[in-house]
Design an enzyme around this catalytic site. Sequence first.
Site, PDB file in Angstrom:
ATOM      1  N   ASP A 163     -26.436 -24.743   7.866  1.00 57.19           N
ATOM      2  CA  ASP A 163     -25.405 -24.988   8.879  1.00 57.19           C
ATOM      3  C   ASP A 163     -24.233 -25.729   8.223  1.00 57.19           C
ATOM      4  O   ASP A 163     -24.426 -26.638   7.425  1.00 57.19           O
ATOM      5  CB  ASP A 163     -25.981 -25.823  10.037  1.00 57.19           C
ATOM      6  CG  ASP A 163     -25.102 -25.768  11.263  1.00 57.19           C
ATOM      7  OD1 ASP A 163     -25.533 -25.194  12.281  1.00 57.19           O
ATOM      8  OD2 ASP A 163     -23.966 -26.305  11.212  1.00 57.19           O
ATOM      9  N   ILE A 164     -23.029 -25.351   8.608  1.00 55.99           N
ATOM     10  CA  ILE A 164     -21.826 -25.933   8.001  1.00 55.99           C
ATOM     11  C   ILE A 164     -21.589 -27.380   8.463  1.00 55.99           C
ATOM     12  O   ILE A 164     -20.901 -28.138   7.791  1.00 55.99           O
ATOM     13  CB  ILE A 164     -20.600 -25.034   8.313  1.00 55.99           C
ATOM     14  CG1 ILE A 164     -19.513 -25.212   7.271  1.00 55.99           C
ATOM     15  CG2 ILE A 164     -20.087 -25.257   9.713  1.00 55.99           C
ATOM     16  CD1 ILE A 164     -18.434 -24.128   7.323  1.00 55.99           C
TER      17      ILE A 164
ATOM     18  N   GLY B  30     -25.402 -25.368  25.581  1.00 59.98           N
ATOM     19  CA  GLY B  30     -24.553 -25.821  24.477  1.00 59.98           C
ATOM     20  C   GLY B  30     -24.341 -24.777  23.395  1.00 59.98           C
ATOM     21  O   GLY B  30     -23.905 -25.094  22.289  1.00 59.98           O
ATOM     22  N   GLN B  31     -24.625 -23.504  23.709  1.00 60.53           N
ATOM     23  CA  GLN B  31     -24.449 -22.454  22.694  1.00 60.53           C
ATOM     24  C   GLN B  31     -22.969 -22.195  22.456  1.00 60.53           C
ATOM     25  O   GLN B  31     -22.217 -21.922  23.392  1.00 60.53           O
ATOM     26  CB  GLN B  31     -25.142 -21.158  23.163  1.00 60.53           C
ATOM     27  CG  GLN B  31     -25.053 -20.047  22.124  1.00 60.53           C
ATOM     28  CD  GLN B  31     -25.751 -18.767  22.579  1.00 60.53           C
ATOM     29  OE1 GLN B  31     -26.315 -18.695  23.676  1.00 60.53           O
ATOM     30  NE2 GLN B  31     -25.716 -17.761  21.745  1.00 60.53           N
TER      31      GLN B  31
ATOM     32  N   HIS C 118     -29.183 -17.497  17.294  1.00 60.26           N
ATOM     33  CA  HIS C 118     -29.545 -18.189  16.047  1.00 60.26           C
ATOM     34  C   HIS C 118     -30.559 -19.266  16.356  1.00 60.26           C
ATOM     35  O   HIS C 118     -30.504 -19.917  17.406  1.00 60.26           O
ATOM     36  CB  HIS C 118     -28.318 -18.763  15.347  1.00 60.26           C
ATOM     37  CG  HIS C 118     -27.416 -19.552  16.248  1.00 60.26           C
ATOM     38  ND1 HIS C 118     -26.577 -18.948  17.160  1.00 60.26           N
ATOM     39  CD2 HIS C 118     -27.232 -20.875  16.394  1.00 60.26           C
ATOM     40  CE1 HIS C 118     -25.918 -19.880  17.821  1.00 60.26           C
ATOM     41  NE2 HIS C 118     -26.301 -21.062  17.385  1.00 60.26           N
ATOM     42  N   LEU C 119     -31.466 -19.445  15.415  1.00 56.05           N
ATOM     43  CA  LEU C 119     -32.507 -20.465  15.513  1.00 56.05           C
ATOM     44  C   LEU C 119     -32.140 -21.595  14.561  1.00 56.05           C
ATOM     45  O   LEU C 119     -31.931 -21.363  13.366  1.00 56.05           O
ATOM     46  CB  LEU C 119     -33.845 -19.836  15.113  1.00 56.05           C
ATOM     47  CG  LEU C 119     -35.073 -20.726  14.998  1.00 56.05           C
ATOM     48  CD1 LEU C 119     -35.423 -21.374  16.332  1.00 56.05           C
ATOM     49  CD2 LEU C 119     -36.269 -19.908  14.484  1.00 56.05           C
ATOM     50  N   HIS C 120     -32.030 -22.807  15.107  1.00 61.33           N
ATOM     51  CA  HIS C 120     -31.755 -23.978  14.264  1.00 61.33           C
ATOM     52  C   HIS C 120     -33.083 -24.518  13.739  1.00 61.33           C
ATOM     53  O   HIS C 120     -34.023 -24.733  14.527  1.00 61.33           O
ATOM     54  CB  HIS C 120     -31.108 -25.104  15.085  1.00 61.33           C
ATOM     55  CG  HIS C 120     -29.754 -24.797  15.650  1.00 61.33           C
ATOM     56  ND1 HIS C 120     -28.584 -25.266  15.093  1.00 61.33           N
ATOM     57  CD2 HIS C 120     -29.375 -24.088  16.744  1.00 61.33           C
ATOM     58  CE1 HIS C 120     -27.545 -24.875  15.813  1.00 61.33           C
ATOM     59  NE2 HIS C 120     -28.002 -24.159  16.829  1.00 61.33           N
TER      60      HIS C 120
HETATM   61  P1  AMP Z   1     -24.750 -23.370  18.638  1.00 59.29           P
HETATM   62  O1  AMP Z   1     -23.991 -24.553  19.148  1.00 59.29           O
HETATM   63  O2  AMP Z   1     -26.220 -23.420  18.912  1.00 59.29           O
HETATM   64  O3  AMP Z   1     -24.102 -22.061  19.043  1.00 59.29           O
HETATM   65  O4  AMP Z   1     -24.678 -23.463  17.044  1.00 59.29           O
HETATM   66  C1  AMP Z   1     -23.671 -22.885  16.267  1.00 59.29           C
HETATM   67  C2  AMP Z   1     -23.853 -23.478  14.909  1.00 59.29           C
HETATM   68  O5  AMP Z   1     -23.175 -22.679  13.958  1.00 59.29           O
HETATM   69  C3  AMP Z   1     -23.308 -24.911  14.771  1.00 59.29           C
HETATM   70  O6  AMP Z   1     -24.345 -25.780  14.397  1.00 59.29           O
HETATM   71  C4  AMP Z   1     -22.235 -24.768  13.705  1.00 59.29           C
HETATM   72  O7  AMP Z   1     -22.141 -25.899  12.866  1.00 59.29           O
HETATM   73  C5  AMP Z   1     -22.701 -23.530  12.954  1.00 59.29           C
HETATM   74  N1  AMP Z   1     -21.661 -22.828  12.221  1.00 59.29           N
HETATM   75  C6  AMP Z   1     -20.441 -22.446  12.690  1.00 59.29           C
HETATM   76  N2  AMP Z   1     -19.737 -21.828  11.711  1.00 59.29           N
HETATM   77  C7  AMP Z   1     -20.542 -21.805  10.606  1.00 59.29           C
HETATM   78  C8  AMP Z   1     -20.386 -21.313   9.259  1.00 59.29           C
HETATM   79  N3  AMP Z   1     -19.272 -20.719   8.856  1.00 59.29           N
HETATM   80  N4  AMP Z   1     -21.423 -21.490   8.408  1.00 59.29           N
HETATM   81  C9  AMP Z   1     -22.560 -22.098   8.804  1.00 59.29           C
HETATM   82  N5  AMP Z   1     -22.761 -22.584  10.041  1.00 59.29           N
HETATM   83  C10 AMP Z   1     -21.764 -22.446  10.933  1.00 59.29           C
END
Ligand code: AMP
Length: 115
Positions: A29-30, A92-93, A99-101
């Site tokens: 994750d960024i 909060g998506q 995507h799975l964190h």
């Molecule tokens: P969500 O809030 O569950 O939709 O999570 C989206 C996630 O994507 C967040 O944790 C962001 O930090 C992550 N994210 C957004 N852009 C990127 C990227 N370019 N590379 C890696 N992670 C990203």
Amino acid sequence: MKTVFEKIRDREIPKEFLYEDDEVMAFYDIAPLAPVHVLIVPKKVIASIAEMDDADAHTVGKMFLIARNIARDLKISEKGYKLLIRVGRDGGQEVPHLHLHLMGGARLSENIHPV
Ligand code: AMP
């Protein structure tokens, strides 16, 4: 318009993959919320769990196995970790691409209270 994860899938945004096959990819994750924060993402755009089809069950199940394997590889498995999928606005998506964190590497707080 492509989601950020489609751009990563299509190599329009360069990203080092921790795992990749025909169906699933995984990368850091960024904006990490934990010392280890990895995203496991299907290559097919499934907007969210709310919109997944029965036919997506294999891919989604595989995402969990990949998360487990990455947790083992990154040596956070023994102490434990958190797996999180946000669904829709109240969940909060932010990115409308399932995507799975995978989060770990420290004791994590709950932080699930209404905003
Ligand atoms: P969500 O809030 O569950 O939709 O999570 C989206 C996630 O994507 C967040 O944790 C962001 O930090 C992550 N994210 C957004 N852009 C990127 C990227 N370019 N590379 C890696 N992670 C990203």
